[in-house]
Design a protein around this motif. Structure first.
Motif, PDB file in Angstrom:
ATOM      1  N   SER A  49      -3.579  -7.105   3.131  1.00 59.03           N
ATOM      2  CA  SER A  49      -4.200  -7.605   1.904  1.00 59.03           C
ATOM      3  C   SER A  49      -5.633  -7.092   1.761  1.00 59.03           C
ATOM      4  CB  SER A  49      -4.189  -9.137   1.914  1.00 59.03           C
ATOM      5  OG  SER A  49      -4.810  -9.637   0.767  1.00 59.03           O
ATOM      6  N   ARG A  52      -5.529  -3.490   0.836  1.00 60.27           N
ATOM      7  CA  ARG A  52      -5.154  -3.327  -0.573  1.00 60.27           C
ATOM      8  C   ARG A  52      -6.396  -3.345  -1.450  1.00 60.27           C
ATOM      9  NH1 ARG A  52      -1.598  -7.241  -1.195  1.00 60.27           N
ATOM     10  NH2 ARG A  52       0.181  -5.857  -1.005  1.00 60.27           N
ATOM     11  N   LYS A  56      -7.584  -0.200  -3.613  1.00 61.18           N
ATOM     12  CA  LYS A  56      -7.641  -0.332  -5.075  1.00 61.18           C
ATOM     13  C   LYS A  56      -9.038  -0.019  -5.597  1.00 61.18           C
ATOM     14  CE  LYS A  56      -3.735  -3.228  -6.027  1.00 61.18           C
ATOM     15  NZ  LYS A  56      -3.128  -3.350  -7.322  1.00 61.18           N
ATOM     16  N   ASP A  61      -3.362   2.881  -5.689  1.00 61.97           N
ATOM     17  CA  ASP A  61      -2.525   1.702  -5.559  1.00 61.97           C
ATOM     18  C   ASP A  61      -2.067   1.615  -4.111  1.00 61.97           C
ATOM     19  OD1 ASP A  61      -1.233  -0.569  -6.344  1.00 61.97           O
ATOM     20  OD2 ASP A  61       0.397   0.455  -7.379  1.00 61.97           O
ATOM     21  N   PHE A  62      -1.696   0.427  -3.684  1.00 60.99           N
ATOM     22  CA  PHE A  62      -1.301   0.224  -2.287  1.00 60.99           C
ATOM     23  C   PHE A  62      -0.227  -0.852  -2.222  1.00 60.99           C
ATOM     24  CE2 PHE A  62      -1.684  -2.158   1.690  1.00 60.99           C
ATOM     25  CZ  PHE A  62      -1.497  -1.138   2.611  1.00 60.99           C
ATOM     26  N   GLY A  63       0.693  -0.672  -1.318  1.00 61.01           N
ATOM     27  CA  GLY A  63       1.715  -1.680  -1.089  1.00 61.01           C
ATOM     28  C   GLY A  63       2.349  -1.486   0.271  1.00 61.01           C
TER      29      GLY A  63
END
Length: 69
Positions: A49, A52, A56, A61-63
């Protein structure tokens, strides 16, 4: 180890090296995805988290996703 890998990928994008290697990436959005073999525990989820937010803020983008390999 994941932090070092993410830093390398960010540098690859931020320095423009990605466009040298992949010219078709010009103008396209970029998403970094971490593939986990198992669901991250609480500490791992917190780490992802935080990454991320940093990623960002860099304009990417990140996941992450879990794939039982």
């Amino acid at each position: 180890m994941i932090q070092e890998k993410l830093n390398s990928y960010l540098a690859f994008v931020e320095t423009g090296e990605i466009l040298e290697s992949y010219p078709a990436a010009e103008g396209r959005s970029i998403k970094l995805v971490v593939i986990c073999q198992f669901e991250p525990d609480e500490e791992g989820a917190r780490f992802l988290s935080l990454r991320r937010e940093v990623i960002k803020n860099a304009g990417l983008d990140f996941g992450y996703r879990v794939e039982n390999i």
